[in-house]
Motif scaffolding. Sequence first.
Motif, PDB file in Angstrom:
ATOM      1  N   LEU A  50       0.829  -1.213   0.000  1.00  0.00           N
ATOM      2  CA  LEU A  50       0.000   0.000   0.000  1.00  0.00           C
ATOM      3  C   LEU A  50       0.858   1.255   0.000  1.00  0.00           C
ATOM      4  CD1 LEU A  50      -2.807  -1.097   2.475  1.00  0.00           C
ATOM      5  CD2 LEU A  50      -2.902  -0.994  -0.023  1.00  0.00           C
ATOM      6  N   ARG A  51       1.979   1.220   0.717  1.00  0.00           N
ATOM      7  CA  ARG A  51       2.885   2.367   0.746  1.00  0.00           C
ATOM      8  C   ARG A  51       3.459   2.632  -0.643  1.00  0.00           C
ATOM      9  NH1 ARG A  51       6.628   0.902   4.532  1.00  0.00           N
ATOM     10  NH2 ARG A  51       5.196   1.616   6.138  1.00  0.00           N
ATOM     11  N   VAL A  52       3.904   1.581  -1.331  1.00  0.00           N
ATOM     12  CA  VAL A  52       4.487   1.753  -2.669  1.00  0.00           C
ATOM     13  C   VAL A  52       3.431   2.246  -3.651  1.00  0.00           C
ATOM     14  CG1 VAL A  52       5.493   0.519  -4.618  1.00  0.00           C
ATOM     15  CG2 VAL A  52       6.356   0.108  -2.329  1.00  0.00           C
ATOM     16  N   LEU A  53       2.219   1.695  -3.581  1.00  0.00           N
ATOM     17  CA  LEU A  53       1.157   2.161  -4.478  1.00  0.00           C
ATOM     18  C   LEU A  53       0.809   3.622  -4.200  1.00  0.00           C
ATOM     19  CD1 LEU A  53      -1.114  -1.012  -4.577  1.00  0.00           C
ATOM     20  CD2 LEU A  53       0.491  -0.211  -6.315  1.00  0.00           C
ATOM     21  N   GLY A  54       0.832   4.029  -2.932  1.00  0.00           N
ATOM     22  CA  GLY A  54       0.620   5.444  -2.597  1.00  0.00           C
ATOM     23  C   GLY A  54       1.732   6.323  -3.138  1.00  0.00           C
ATOM     24  N   GLU A  55       2.979   5.835  -3.061  1.00  0.00           N
ATOM     25  CA  GLU A  55       4.105   6.598  -3.602  1.00  0.00           C
ATOM     26  C   GLU A  55       3.988   6.745  -5.119  1.00  0.00           C
ATOM     27  OE1 GLU A  55       7.578   4.543  -2.282  1.00  0.00           O
ATOM     28  OE2 GLU A  55       7.367   5.218  -0.209  1.00  0.00           O
ATOM     29  N   ILE A  56       3.474   5.719  -5.788  1.00  0.00           N
ATOM     30  CA  ILE A  56       3.283   5.806  -7.243  1.00  0.00           C
ATOM     31  C   ILE A  56       2.230   6.856  -7.575  1.00  0.00           C
ATOM     32  CG2 ILE A  56       2.404   4.537  -9.247  1.00  0.00           C
ATOM     33  CD1 ILE A  56       3.871   2.074  -8.164  1.00  0.00           C
ATOM     34  N   LEU A  57       1.156   6.912  -6.794  1.00  0.00           N
ATOM     35  CA  LEU A  57       0.125   7.929  -7.036  1.00  0.00           C
ATOM     36  C   LEU A  57       0.670   9.340  -6.827  1.00  0.00           C
ATOM     37  CD1 LEU A  57      -3.027   6.258  -5.443  1.00  0.00           C
ATOM     38  CD2 LEU A  57      -2.484   6.550  -7.866  1.00  0.00           C
ATOM     39  N   VAL A  58       1.566   9.505  -5.864  1.00  0.00           N
ATOM     40  CA  VAL A  58       2.186  10.809  -5.637  1.00  0.00           C
ATOM     41  C   VAL A  58       3.170  11.133  -6.757  1.00  0.00           C
ATOM     42  CG1 VAL A  58       3.762  12.057  -4.090  1.00  0.00           C
ATOM     43  CG2 VAL A  58       1.858  10.756  -3.148  1.00  0.00           C
ATOM     44  N   ALA A  59       3.817  10.104  -7.330  1.00  0.00           N
ATOM     45  CA  ALA A  59       4.831  10.317  -8.363  1.00  0.00           C
ATOM     46  C   ALA A  59       4.236  10.799  -9.688  1.00  0.00           C
ATOM     47  CB  ALA A  59       5.621   9.031  -8.594  1.00  0.00           C
ATOM     48  N   ILE A  60       2.964  10.555  -9.931  1.00  0.00           N
ATOM     49  CA  ILE A  60       2.360  10.954 -11.206  1.00  0.00           C
ATOM     50  C   ILE A  60       2.372  12.474 -11.374  1.00  0.00           C
ATOM     51  CG2 ILE A  60       0.216  10.951 -12.557  1.00  0.00           C
ATOM     52  CD1 ILE A  60      -0.252   8.091 -11.406  1.00  0.00           C
ATOM     53  N   PRO A  61       1.844  13.260 -10.422  1.00  0.00           N
ATOM     54  CA  PRO A  61       1.948  14.714 -10.600  1.00  0.00           C
ATOM     55  C   PRO A  61       3.396  15.209 -10.540  1.00  0.00           C
ATOM     56  CG  PRO A  61       0.670  14.193  -8.626  1.00  0.00           C
ATOM     57  CD  PRO A  61       1.024  12.917  -9.274  1.00  0.00           C
ATOM     58  N   GLN A  62       4.235  14.537  -9.742  1.00  0.00           N
ATOM     59  CA  GLN A  62       5.642  14.906  -9.672  1.00  0.00           C
ATOM     60  C   GLN A  62       6.318  14.722 -11.029  1.00  0.00           C
ATOM     61  OE1 GLN A  62       7.926  12.636  -6.871  1.00  0.00           O
ATOM     62  NE2 GLN A  62       9.855  13.511  -7.538  1.00  0.00           N
ATOM     63  N   ALA A  63       5.964  13.675 -11.743  1.00  0.00           N
ATOM     64  CA  ALA A  63       6.551  13.425 -13.064  1.00  0.00           C
ATOM     65  C   ALA A  63       6.166  14.520 -14.043  1.00  0.00           C
ATOM     66  CB  ALA A  63       6.099  12.059 -13.589  1.00  0.00           C
ATOM     67  N   TYR A  64       4.920  14.952 -14.010  1.00  0.00           N
ATOM     68  CA  TYR A  64       4.509  16.059 -14.888  1.00  0.00           C
ATOM     69  C   TYR A  64       5.248  17.344 -14.532  1.00  0.00           C
ATOM     70  CZ  TYR A  64       0.739  13.575 -17.211  1.00  0.00           C
ATOM     71  OH  TYR A  64       0.025  12.707 -17.986  1.00  0.00           O
ATOM     72  N   PHE A  65       5.361  17.627 -13.246  1.00  0.00           N
ATOM     73  CA  PHE A  65       6.075  18.827 -12.804  1.00  0.00           C
ATOM     74  C   PHE A  65       7.523  18.790 -13.280  1.00  0.00           C
ATOM     75  CE2 PHE A  65       8.779  20.912  -9.642  1.00  0.00           C
ATOM     76  CZ  PHE A  65       8.303  22.211  -9.745  1.00  0.00           C
ATOM     77  N   GLU A  66       8.203  17.641 -13.099  1.00  0.00           N
ATOM     78  CA  GLU A  66       9.600  17.528 -13.518  1.00  0.00           C
ATOM     79  C   GLU A  66       9.741  17.641 -15.038  1.00  0.00           C
ATOM     80  OE1 GLU A  66      11.525  14.070 -11.953  1.00  0.00           O
ATOM     81  OE2 GLU A  66      11.221  14.692  -9.875  1.00  0.00           O
ATOM     82  N   ALA A  67       8.797  17.099 -15.777  1.00  0.00           N
ATOM     83  CA  ALA A  67       8.866  17.200 -17.246  1.00  0.00           C
ATOM     84  C   ALA A  67       8.783  18.660 -17.693  1.00  0.00           C
ATOM     85  CB  ALA A  67       7.740  16.380 -17.875  1.00  0.00           C
ATOM     86  N   PHE A  68       7.848  19.409 -17.126  1.00  0.00           N
ATOM     87  CA  PHE A  68       7.749  20.830 -17.476  1.00  0.00           C
ATOM     88  C   PHE A  68       8.982  21.604 -17.014  1.00  0.00           C
ATOM     89  CE2 PHE A  68       3.104  19.973 -17.666  1.00  0.00           C
ATOM     90  CZ  PHE A  68       2.940  20.321 -18.996  1.00  0.00           C
ATOM     91  N   GLU A  69       9.498  21.243 -15.846  1.00  0.00           N
ATOM     92  CA  GLU A  69      10.681  21.916 -15.332  1.00  0.00           C
ATOM     93  C   GLU A  69      11.887  21.692 -16.245  1.00  0.00           C
ATOM     94  OE1 GLU A  69      12.763  22.464 -11.005  1.00  0.00           O
ATOM     95  OE2 GLU A  69      12.136  20.450 -11.583  1.00  0.00           O
ATOM     96  N   ILE A  70      12.049  20.490 -16.753  1.00  0.00           N
ATOM     97  CA  ILE A  70      13.157  20.201 -17.664  1.00  0.00           C
ATOM     98  C   ILE A  70      13.002  20.974 -18.964  1.00  0.00           C
ATOM     99  CG2 ILE A  70      14.147  18.380 -19.115  1.00  0.00           C
ATOM    100  CD1 ILE A  70      13.745  16.459 -16.795  1.00  0.00           C
ATOM    101  N   MET A  71      11.761  21.122 -19.439  1.00  0.00           N
ATOM    102  CA  MET A  71      11.546  21.869 -20.683  1.00  0.00           C
ATOM    103  C   MET A  71      11.799  23.354 -20.512  1.00  0.00           C
ATOM    104  SD  MET A  71       8.250  20.110 -22.536  1.00  0.00           S
ATOM    105  CE  MET A  71       7.145  20.216 -21.163  1.00  0.00           C
ATOM    106  N   LEU A  72      11.430  23.916 -19.363  1.00  0.00           N
ATOM    107  CA  LEU A  72      11.529  25.350 -19.155  1.00  0.00           C
ATOM    108  C   LEU A  72      12.907  25.802 -18.688  1.00  0.00           C
ATOM    109  CD1 LEU A  72       8.063  25.963 -17.478  1.00  0.00           C
ATOM    110  CD2 LEU A  72       8.716  26.373 -19.859  1.00  0.00           C
ATOM    111  N   ARG A  73      13.568  24.989 -17.880  1.00  0.00           N
ATOM    112  CA  ARG A  73      14.891  25.336 -17.370  1.00  0.00           C
ATOM    113  C   ARG A  73      15.845  24.183 -17.655  1.00  0.00           C
ATOM    114  NH1 ARG A  73      14.096  26.839 -11.282  1.00  0.00           N
ATOM    115  NH2 ARG A  73      12.750  25.043 -11.364  1.00  0.00           N
TER     116      ARG A  73
END
Length: 129
Positions: A50-73
């Motif tokens: 359950l902890r790992v599945l929760g971490e995966i759910l948190v990682a989804i918005p983090q992945a989008y944020f990091e993708a935009f961050e890499i494109m912008l900076r």
Amino acid sequence: MVGYLNLILRLTIWFLLTANFSLQNIFIGIIVAFLLPGLDKTPVVLRDWLRVLGEILVAIPQAYFEAFEIMLRPHNEEDVTMERVKPQRTPGLIFLDIFLITFTPKTIVLKYHKDGWYEVHWVRRRNNR
């Protein structure tokens, strides 16, 4: 209960690989999931899953944020670090840990060492001073 989670993980991977939900493919996937070794070798705690599945759910918005961050900076620095595998991890949980690390755009697991380490490649932003 937790043995079912390993089985569901294997079936999910099967369906992601084949992208086919026909009756024959479901039957083949169930057979393959049962024939793969390692279902009952290590005791698993439901809390860890359950902890790992929760971490995966948190990682989804983090992945989008990091993708935009890499494109912008630009991120010009690369780093390779060794990270310790959490204690008493089953192969299924190790797979999910590797998936979680690799899912975000700034990190990828280069190698899993059998002695309990992940070799992780990081892309970082250079600090201008």
